[in-house]
Scaffold this active site. Sequence first.
Site, PDB file in Angstrom:
ATOM      1  CB  SER A   1     -36.869 -38.757  36.592  1.00 17.68           C
ATOM      2  OG  SER A   1     -37.078 -37.707  35.672  1.00 17.68           O
TER       3      SER A   1
ATOM      4  N   GLY B   1     -35.772 -38.861  46.877  1.00 15.17           N
ATOM      5  CA  GLY B   1     -34.839 -38.350  47.876  1.00 15.17           C
ATOM      6  C   GLY B   1     -35.549 -37.841  49.114  1.00 15.17           C
TER       7      GLY B   1
ATOM      8  CG  ASP C   1     -31.849 -37.157  46.077  1.00 15.21           C
ATOM      9  OD1 ASP C   1     -32.631 -36.206  46.298  1.00 15.21           O
ATOM     10  OD2 ASP C   1     -32.005 -37.945  45.134  1.00 15.21           O
TER      11      ASP C   1
ATOM     12  CD  GLU D   1     -33.009 -41.344  46.149  1.00 12.93           C
ATOM     13  OE1 GLU D   1     -33.330 -40.729  45.110  1.00 12.93           O
ATOM     14  OE2 GLU D   1     -32.588 -40.772  47.174  1.00 12.93           O
TER      15      GLU D   1
ATOM     16  CB  THR E   1     -54.526 -47.387  39.120  1.00 14.07           C
ATOM     17  OG1 THR E   1     -55.301 -48.227  38.237  1.00 14.07           O
ATOM     18  CG2 THR E   1     -55.451 -46.696  40.105  1.00 14.07           C
TER      19      THR E   1
ATOM     20  CB  THR F   1     -49.268 -47.264  39.891  1.00 10.35           C
ATOM     21  OG1 THR F   1     -49.041 -45.903  40.262  1.00 10.35           O
ATOM     22  CG2 THR F   1     -48.875 -48.169  41.046  1.00 10.35           C
TER      23      THR F   1
ATOM     24  CB  CYS G   1     -17.763 -20.497  46.945  1.00  8.47           C
ATOM     25  SG  CYS G   1     -16.446 -21.516  46.237  1.00  8.47           S
TER      26      CYS G   1
ATOM     27  CD  GLU H   1     -13.016 -19.637  38.084  1.00 12.59           C
ATOM     28  OE1 GLU H   1     -13.849 -20.494  37.805  1.00 12.59           O
ATOM     29  OE2 GLU H   1     -13.054 -18.970  39.141  1.00 12.59           O
TER      30      GLU H   1
ATOM     31  NE  ARG I   1      -9.567 -26.382  38.825  1.00 14.81           N
ATOM     32  CZ  ARG I   1      -8.727 -27.408  38.748  1.00 14.81           C
ATOM     33  NH1 ARG I   1      -9.009 -28.543  39.365  1.00 14.81           N
ATOM     34  NH2 ARG I   1      -7.614 -27.314  38.059  1.00 14.81           N
TER      35      ARG I   1
ATOM     36  CG  HIS J   1     -19.879 -24.160  49.233  1.00 20.46           C
ATOM     37  ND1 HIS J   1     -20.697 -23.561  48.305  1.00 20.46           N
ATOM     38  CD2 HIS J   1     -18.675 -24.328  48.623  1.00 20.46           C
ATOM     39  CE1 HIS J   1     -20.022 -23.383  47.172  1.00 20.46           C
ATOM     40  NE2 HIS J   1     -18.797 -23.838  47.339  1.00 20.46           N
TER      41      HIS J   1
ATOM     42  CD  GLU K   1     -23.838 -23.421  50.278  1.00 22.16           C
ATOM     43  OE1 GLU K   1     -23.382 -23.687  49.150  1.00 22.16           O
ATOM     44  OE2 GLU K   1     -23.338 -22.565  51.038  1.00 22.16           O
TER      45      GLU K   1
END
Length: 543
Positions: free
Chosen positions: A13, A18, A71, A139, A187, A190, A381, A405, A470, A515, A517
């Site tokens: 992985s 992505g 992603d 994906e 190889t 793969t 946030c 909270e 929240r 947010h 970003e």
Amino acid sequence: MTRYIFITGGVVSSLGKGIASAALGALLQARGYRVRLRKLDPYLNVDPGTMSPYQHGEVYVTEDGAETDLDLGHYERFTGVSARQSDNVTTGRIYQTILEKERRGDFLGATIQVIPHVTDAIKNFVLSEVEDVDFVLCEIGGTVGDIEGLPFFEAIRQLGQELGPDKAVFIHLTLLPYIPSAGEMKTKPTQHSVKELRSIGIQPDILLCRCDRPIPSDEKRKIALFCNVRQESVIEARDVDFIYEAPLEYHSQGLDREVLHHFRMTGAPAPDLEKWNDISARLRKPDGEVRIALVGKYTVLPDAYKSVLEALQHGGLANQVKVKTTLIDSTPLDAENADLSVLDEYHGIILPGGFGERGAIGIMRAARFARENKIPCFGICFGMQLATIELAQNVAGLKGAGTTEFQNPDIPMVGFIEEWARGNAVESRSQDGDLGGTMRLGAYPARLKEGSKVAEAYGTLDISERHRHRYEVNVNFKDALEAANISISGLSPDGRLPEIVELPNHPWFVGVQFHPELKSRPFEPHPLFASFIHASMKYSRLV
């Protein structure tokens, strides 16, 4: 005609499916095509909204309020195409949808099975809402051979048959490790990965081979022979210095050319890569460097702050400087004797989002340090809420100020809000309700105060930003804060929800409930990040 590109991964992985998907989407866009990118995640969660940042990284939120895989942030940043709820699906959501139908009796007593019911649901997801695009890039999360991924691989195998080669292409991303002691690039991983993929009925058309050095021609030929692909379709996926150079690197290796070759699109226009070349030049030749401290709770995994880190880079691009960000764990700063002098070496401090009590005191202390030492500070946030509590306690004199909270404060500066407006509708939730999908999610408008720092940065008084939280700053304390020269410079249109807090007598101290970003792009840096980096440059005396 809409064509489908299925991107799978093998061997290990985190190979970069992505980024590869986003880069290919950008290349097709550069040729004038309309693209849509989607992520099929095999895990059983309905969405990543309740998953730990340590396991999954950040939760990316779309304009329409979907909590999705990170992603999708890459997809948006590379292509500028806003993702939707329909662009990310999980095994959990697929099964939830099917079981809801079964309980209603929609299947008329049929036995519910993986084939055809689950695979049909996946195919319906892939094929939905794509009328306005030329290419859909899908994906598939995880790696080939994962048990939980099998229904997704079966679904795209069926789609490959149903759509035919004129409308579907399979790209497989694998690893070519280099073994220093042997002096060879291997190889075999793969080959085994492609063998696994072919065993479930999918023959890849193009191989993306992650490697840290050029693939020798003999090895390319070997891979092509063993994996039954054209040698030209064995594409190097080399490590790059900057992720925004990935489209240029993939183009130089012929990825987009091979995709178009598969579809027999011989008359495709050449790509316009001017903006990507410009980004590469800016990244490689900055006019200086600013050092930013990110003080947060989840610093063990940088992906927990992926969009924040990228938005800081975008702010650097807007100001032609390199941004070097250091992640600092806020938990040790909770201690009474914590040494905050570690923050002295930075030109700006950013306090990102989060949940829960651990590390909260440390974030508040970092906010106080930035305030007292006139260091540019940007709270986002949870970071904005904690900065507001610090200001209330130590500037406005509200000593018992806190948040419901994780404590029962004498003064509920931040608290749970049960309902709010979204357009003409009222949304509501309960304190003891489900955690998943019950926050204030997605894009909401705000009105800025004229003459404020944020209004100057945005160049307008009306904005729309994405939310995920929240709890809210209690508007009932607005007058007490502003009496202490703490400006609530942004509010929801109905005036009930404080969206932005800033200090007018500080070089740059801004906290936002949303947010920002999530809407920043390399070609369109978010104005607040651009302004924050510019203020950090002033602090470092670069300007």
